[in-house]
Every structure is written in structure tokens, then in C-alpha cells.
Motif scaffolding. Structure first.
Motif, short mmCIF file in Angstrom:
data_model
loop_
_atom_site.label_atom_id
_atom_site.label_comp_id
_atom_site.label_asym_id
_atom_site.label_seq_id
_atom_site.Cartn_x
_atom_site.Cartn_y
_atom_site.Cartn_z
N ALA A 183 0.83 -1.21 0.00
CA ALA A 183 0.00 0.00 0.00
C ALA A 183 0.86 1.25 0.00
N ARG A 184 1.91 1.25 0.81
CA ARG A 184 2.79 2.43 0.91
C ARG A 184 3.54 2.69 -0.39
N ASP A 185 4.05 1.62 -1.00
CA ASP A 185 4.91 1.76 -2.18
C ASP A 185 4.14 1.70 -3.49
N ARG A 186 2.80 1.47 -3.40
CA ARG A 186 1.96 1.31 -4.59
C ARG A 186 2.46 0.15 -5.46
N SER A 187 2.91 -0.90 -4.79
CA SER A 187 3.41 -2.08 -5.51
C SER A 187 2.39 -3.20 -5.41
N ALA A 188 2.59 -4.25 -6.19
CA ALA A 188 1.68 -5.39 -6.18
C ALA A 188 1.96 -6.28 -4.97
N LEU A 189 0.93 -6.93 -4.49
CA LEU A 189 1.06 -7.89 -3.40
C LEU A 189 0.83 -9.28 -3.93
N GLU A 190 1.81 -10.14 -3.82
CA GLU A 190 1.67 -11.53 -4.26
C GLU A 190 1.03 -12.34 -3.14
N ILE A 191 -0.01 -13.10 -3.50
CA ILE A 191 -0.66 -13.98 -2.53
C ILE A 191 -0.81 -15.36 -3.15
N ASN A 192 -0.93 -16.36 -2.30
CA ASN A 192 -1.11 -17.72 -2.76
C ASN A 192 -2.59 -18.03 -2.97
N GLY A 193 -2.93 -18.50 -4.14
CA GLY A 193 -4.31 -18.88 -4.41
C GLY A 193 -5.26 -17.70 -4.51
N ASP A 194 -6.51 -17.93 -4.09
CA ASP A 194 -7.54 -16.91 -4.26
C ASP A 194 -7.67 -15.97 -3.05
N GLY A 195 -6.84 -16.17 -2.03
CA GLY A 195 -6.89 -15.29 -0.86
C GLY A 195 -7.89 -15.71 0.20
N SER A 196 -8.42 -16.91 0.09
CA SER A 196 -9.45 -17.35 1.04
C SER A 196 -8.87 -18.05 2.27
N THR A 197 -7.58 -18.30 2.28
CA THR A 197 -6.96 -18.97 3.43
C THR A 197 -7.17 -18.14 4.69
N VAL A 198 -7.59 -18.80 5.76
CA VAL A 198 -7.98 -18.12 7.00
C VAL A 198 -6.98 -18.43 8.11
N ARG A 199 -6.59 -17.39 8.84
CA ARG A 199 -5.70 -17.54 9.98
C ARG A 199 -6.22 -16.72 11.16
N ASP A 200 -5.68 -17.02 12.32
CA ASP A 200 -6.02 -16.32 13.56
C ASP A 200 -4.89 -15.35 13.87
N TYR A 201 -5.18 -14.05 13.85
CA TYR A 201 -4.16 -13.03 14.11
C TYR A 201 -4.31 -12.50 15.54
N LEU A 202 -3.22 -12.57 16.29
CA LEU A 202 -3.19 -12.15 17.68
C LEU A 202 -2.26 -10.96 17.85
N HIS A 203 -2.77 -9.88 18.41
CA HIS A 203 -1.92 -8.71 18.61
C HIS A 203 -0.81 -9.03 19.60
N ILE A 204 0.37 -8.52 19.33
CA ILE A 204 1.52 -8.84 20.16
C ILE A 204 1.33 -8.42 21.62
N ALA A 205 0.58 -7.34 21.85
CA ALA A 205 0.31 -6.93 23.22
C ALA A 205 -0.53 -7.96 23.96
N ASP A 206 -1.48 -8.57 23.25
CA ASP A 206 -2.29 -9.62 23.85
C ASP A 206 -1.46 -10.88 24.11
#
Length: 305
Positions: A183-206
């Protein structure tokens, strides 16, 4: 309480040191080299050096053990190194802890030990099914801790974490920093597959707060306890991208690569930790995580030296 934090110069280690200090404990940062920059009491030792560990443990009441190797893909290339450091280092630390008569340990493990269970979110009663050397080496370390705790001389808590994010994230290969950089550099983001892979993101403070909660609520000797530490919510790759676009105001152009061989979803169920530790993941909404990471990404003075 005087708490030795191994791996204190790492991403999570620094947060745990800060959280312990805020909670009124006296953290002691164990680092690998004297050049590491920490703003608290520091001791230099290697997890494979029992003599050095015994010196680092002098006067300590508890240990938060975070030191180790964490790259899943790299573990497949260097499996013996991962077992030597993650399992062997934990065994060496346990021997030093026994010699120093330190009665408490909180161990940073990984939810990837569960493998790819169909049941999501993942609870602590799921069977272990590590699918790569990294997870297997962490499981070996857990088993050593269980065995040592069974002697009746050690109080132990094992925390299985998934995707820690937010704050000053030093790893540009993780999804949130990569998406923000795109987003900052206006560059492309490579992702694997269709982007539907789901993960659990935990804030480092938590994540750091969970270690403090464990130090404050250690089980009795001989009865090790395990907790899943996560947000309890699934977030897809496309969800992360959408959050980044909202926070930055910039569109991200996606480049879809072939799907990777990975679980479709991995979500942690933190209900046991919430009920028993008076802990809750208060900062782990994906938009908060993205906004916090973006704020730190834009502040060069916040980067690790």
C-alpha cells in the motif's frame, strides 16, 4: 517476581519484557550477544550452554522461555538444527533450571502442533499432529517440559500461539507488513491462491499479556497446563488486504500465485485461557492490528536497532 525471559531481544520477547515490567515484575532479558540493545537488566547466555544458563538463572523466580527458531519452511531444510535449538535448547534450559532450583516456567509453543484438524476453532483436547520439523521440535520441547514437571519440582505452563502481529513487526515477510508495504509503495502484493486462506491473528500486546497472566497464575508443582492463545476469530488473506486498504486509503493490486500446500483455516479457541487466567485478547481485531502496524511502520525511530 524476578523473571528471566529467554529470546528477549526478539519480536515477542521485547513485548513480554515490557509487559512484565508494566505489571510490576522484575524482568531479566536473556540475550544471545552482548551487543543486543535492551532497556532492562540483561544477561548473556546461549540456550545450548548449560553453564551459561545456570549463571543467567541466578536469583530468578521464574522463566518465560521464548528463545528458538521459528521459520516453518526453513525447518524443512534444516530439521536437525531446529531440533537441536528448540528441543535440545529447552532440555538444556530445564537441566539448568533444576540445578538452580527455579520452580516456574512458561513456554512459548505453537498452535501448528495440531496440524490441520477439521474442527475449528482448535481446542486443547485436539490430538497432536505436527506436519513440519518446526512444529515437531516444539512438541518435543513440550514433552520434555511435561516429563520434568512430572517429577514434582517444576510448575509449567505451555502457550500455543498462532500468528502474532502488530506493533513493531521486524519481519517484512509476514502478511500484514507485506500488505502495508504494498500500500505504501503502490506495488503489487503476491498472494497464494484466491486469498481465502484463514488464519487467527493475535496482537503482540495480547500475546505478551498472556505470559504475564501465566506468571501470575502458575499451576501447582507437577501439574503442567496448556493454553491456546489466539483471538478466536478467523481472518482471510482478502480480509487483511481489505483492512489495509481501509487504514491506508490505498488500493492494493493483487497478483495471484498458485495455491500453497497449507491448511485452509487455522483458528485458535482461547476459551480456556480466558476462563482460567483472567486474560482476554483485547487488541486483536484485525483493523486495530493493521492500524497499529501501519503507525509503527511510518515511524522509523521505532525500528529495532
Amino acid at each position: 517476581m524476578r523473571v528471566l525471559v529467554t529470546g528477549a531481544n526478539g519480536y515477542l520477547g521485547r513485548a513480554v519484557v515490557a509487559a512484565l515490567e508494566t505489571a510490576g515484575h522484575e524482568p531479566i532479558a536473556m540475550v544471545h550477544t552482548a551487543e543486543s540493545s535492551m532497556h532492562t537488566a540483561t544477561r548473556v547466555a546461549d540456550v545450548l550452554d548449560e553453564g551459561g544458563l545456570r549463571q543467567a538463572l541466578d536469583g530468578v523466580d521464574a522463566v518465560c522461555h521464548l528463545a528458538g527458531l521459528t521459520r516453518t519452511r526453513k525447518s524443512a531444510v534444516e530439521p536437525l538444527r531446529y531440533f537441536r535449538v528448540n528441543a535440545g535448547g529447552t532440555i538444556t534450559l530445564l537441566a539448568a533450571i533444576a540445578a538452580a532450583e527455579v520452580p516456574r516456567i512458561v513456554f512459548a509453543s505453537t498452535g501448528s502442533i495440531y496440524g490441520t484438524p477439521e474442527r475449528q476453532p482448535m481446542t486443547e483436547d485436539l490430538p497432536d499432529a505436527p506436519q513440519h520439523p518446526y512444529a515437531a521440535s516444539k512438541l518435543a520441547a513440550e514433552l520434555a517440559i511435561h516429563a520434568q514437571a512430572a517429577t514434582g519440582n517444576l510448575s509449567a505452563v505451555i502457550l500455543r500461539l498462532l500468528n502474532v502481529a502488530g506493533g513493531v513487526d521486524p519481519d517484512p515477510t509476514r502478511l500484514v507488513p507485506r500488505a502495508l508495504a504494498a500500500a505504501r509503495d503502490r506495488s503489487a502484493l503476491e498472494i497464494n491462491g484466491d486469498g481465502s486462506t484463514v488464519r487467527d491473528y493475535l496482537h503482540i500486546a495480547d500475546a505478551a499479556a498472556a505470559f504475564v497472566a501465566c506468571v501470575d497464575n502458575m499451576p501447582r508443582l507437577g501439574k503442567p497446563t496448556r493454553y491456546n492463545i489466539g483471538s478466536g476469530h478467523g481472518t482471510s488473506i482478502l480480509d487483511v488486504v481489505a483492512a489495509v486498504e481501509r487504514v491506508t486509503g490505498h488500493h492494493i493490486r493483487l497478483v495471484h500465485r498458485p495455491p500453497a500446500s497449507e491448511p485452509a483455516a487455522l483458528i485458535s479457541d482461547p476459551a480456556k485461557a480466558i476462563a482460567e487466567l483472567s486474560w482476554y485478547p483485547t487488541h486483536s481485531d484485525i483493523e486495530y492490528i493493521v492500524r497499529d502496524t501501519w503507525h509503527n511502520l511510518e515511524r522509523p525511530e521505532s525500528r529495532y536497532r
